[in-house]
Design an enzyme around this catalytic site. Structure first.
Site, PDB file in Angstrom:
ATOM      1  N   CYS A 125       0.785  -1.263   0.043  1.00  0.00           N
ATOM      2  CA  CYS A 125       0.125   0.039  -0.110  1.00  0.00           C
ATOM      3  C   CYS A 125       0.803   1.338   0.125  1.00  0.00           C
ATOM      4  O   CYS A 125       0.532   2.281  -0.674  1.00  0.00           O
ATOM      5  CB  CYS A 125      -0.828   0.067   1.129  1.00  0.00           C
ATOM      6  N   CYS A 208      -6.432  -7.967  -2.571  1.00  0.00           N
ATOM      7  CA  CYS A 208      -6.722  -7.694  -0.850  1.00  0.00           C
ATOM      8  C   CYS A 208      -8.221  -7.380  -0.785  1.00  0.00           C
ATOM      9  O   CYS A 208      -8.479  -6.978   0.325  1.00  0.00           O
ATOM     10  CB  CYS A 208      -5.773  -6.645  -0.678  1.00  0.00           C
ATOM     11  N   CYS A 231      -5.728   1.624   3.949  1.00  0.00           N
ATOM     12  CA  CYS A 231      -4.492   1.405   3.315  1.00  0.00           C
ATOM     13  C   CYS A 231      -3.492   2.310   3.743  1.00  0.00           C
ATOM     14  O   CYS A 231      -2.255   2.138   2.946  1.00  0.00           O
ATOM     15  CB  CYS A 231      -4.795   1.703   1.717  1.00  0.00           C
TER      16      CYS A 231
END
Length: 244
Positions: A125, A208, A231
């Site tokens: 991320c 994800c 994130c």
């Protein structure tokens, strides 16, 4: 003759003023105040073009369809998201959408096989979302988000206005419920992200994101089985996990 210099309003005072004035205002009123009065020419919206993004995009289109809108193309979006993005941009007449991507040199070094998400989701991320956003926000004094309190977790206490990492955040939909979202979508006859009907009430990158395990928790399909819930875009810099 001495001229008085206007003292800039400090973040704490500005937050107190705005949250007191607009705490119970409609999303439209909040957006108009932010776009036209508080940060003219200094405001952007960061959109994932996910499950509920079209609501905020529609509201923005009604006030200023040329408002700068940042879309982070992580390279890991569902194909349906990319198609949906194009459909929404055209349908709403948005003219300020700009796409940003991770630094390709950095990606080749840190994630050459595009498998970093398997071993370290926070690092993935950071590489694909958090770091690319920093330069994209340069020149903006504030940015709009589509976060809502009913999403749960840290968002349950979300104010309408925040200040973090040197910028203001505007959350016009903070008080909206799922019923509010559904009603607005129906009233405006807005297109739904195609994955919503397949059990995805919250949509991020494909590795994800799964269908929601708990229907009462829209984000239960994000990073399922991990303690991770964000994130990193909406986590203060000093609170983000240390990566790399």
């Amino acid at each position: 003759m001495a001229f008085e210099t206007e003292i800039p309003e400090q973040p704490a005072a500005r937050l107190a003023r705005l949250n007191a004035e607009l705490r119970t205002a409609s999303a439209q009123e909040i957006l108009r105040a932010a776009i036209s009065r508080e940060w003219p020419g200094e405001l952007t919206y960061v959109s994932s073009f996910g499950a509920e993004s079209v609501v905020m995009l529609s509201l923005i289109a009604e006030v200023d369809p040329s408002l700068p809108i940042v879309f982070i193309d992580t390279g890991m979006h569902f194909p349906q998201t990319l198609d949906y993005k194009d459909e929404v941009i055209e349908g709403l007449g948005l003219t300020g959408v700009r796409e940003i991507t991770p630094n390709e040199t950095e990606r080749k070094v840190l994630d050459p096989k595009n498998m970093l998400w398997k071993s370290d989701a926070d690092a993935c991320c950071a590489l694909r979302k958090v770091r690319p956003l920093e330069p994209a926000l340069e020149g903006f004094g504030a940015w709009i988000t589509g976060r809502k309190r009913f999403h749960g977790g840290a968002r349950m206490s979300l104010p309408v206005f925040e200040y973090a990492d040197g910028r203001y955040k505007v959350n016009p939909l903070a008080s909206w419920t799922q019923a509010d979202v559904d009603a607005y979508l129906a009233e405006k006859n807005l297109p739904r992200h195609p994955l919503v009907s397949q059990g995805y009430p919250s949509i991020g990158c494909w590795p994800c994101t799964k269908p929601a395990a708990d229907p009462s928790d829209p984000r239960s399909g994000r990073w399922a089985g991990q303690q991770k819930t964000e994130c990193g875009l909406h986590v203060d810099r000093n609170e983000r996990p240390r990566v790399f």
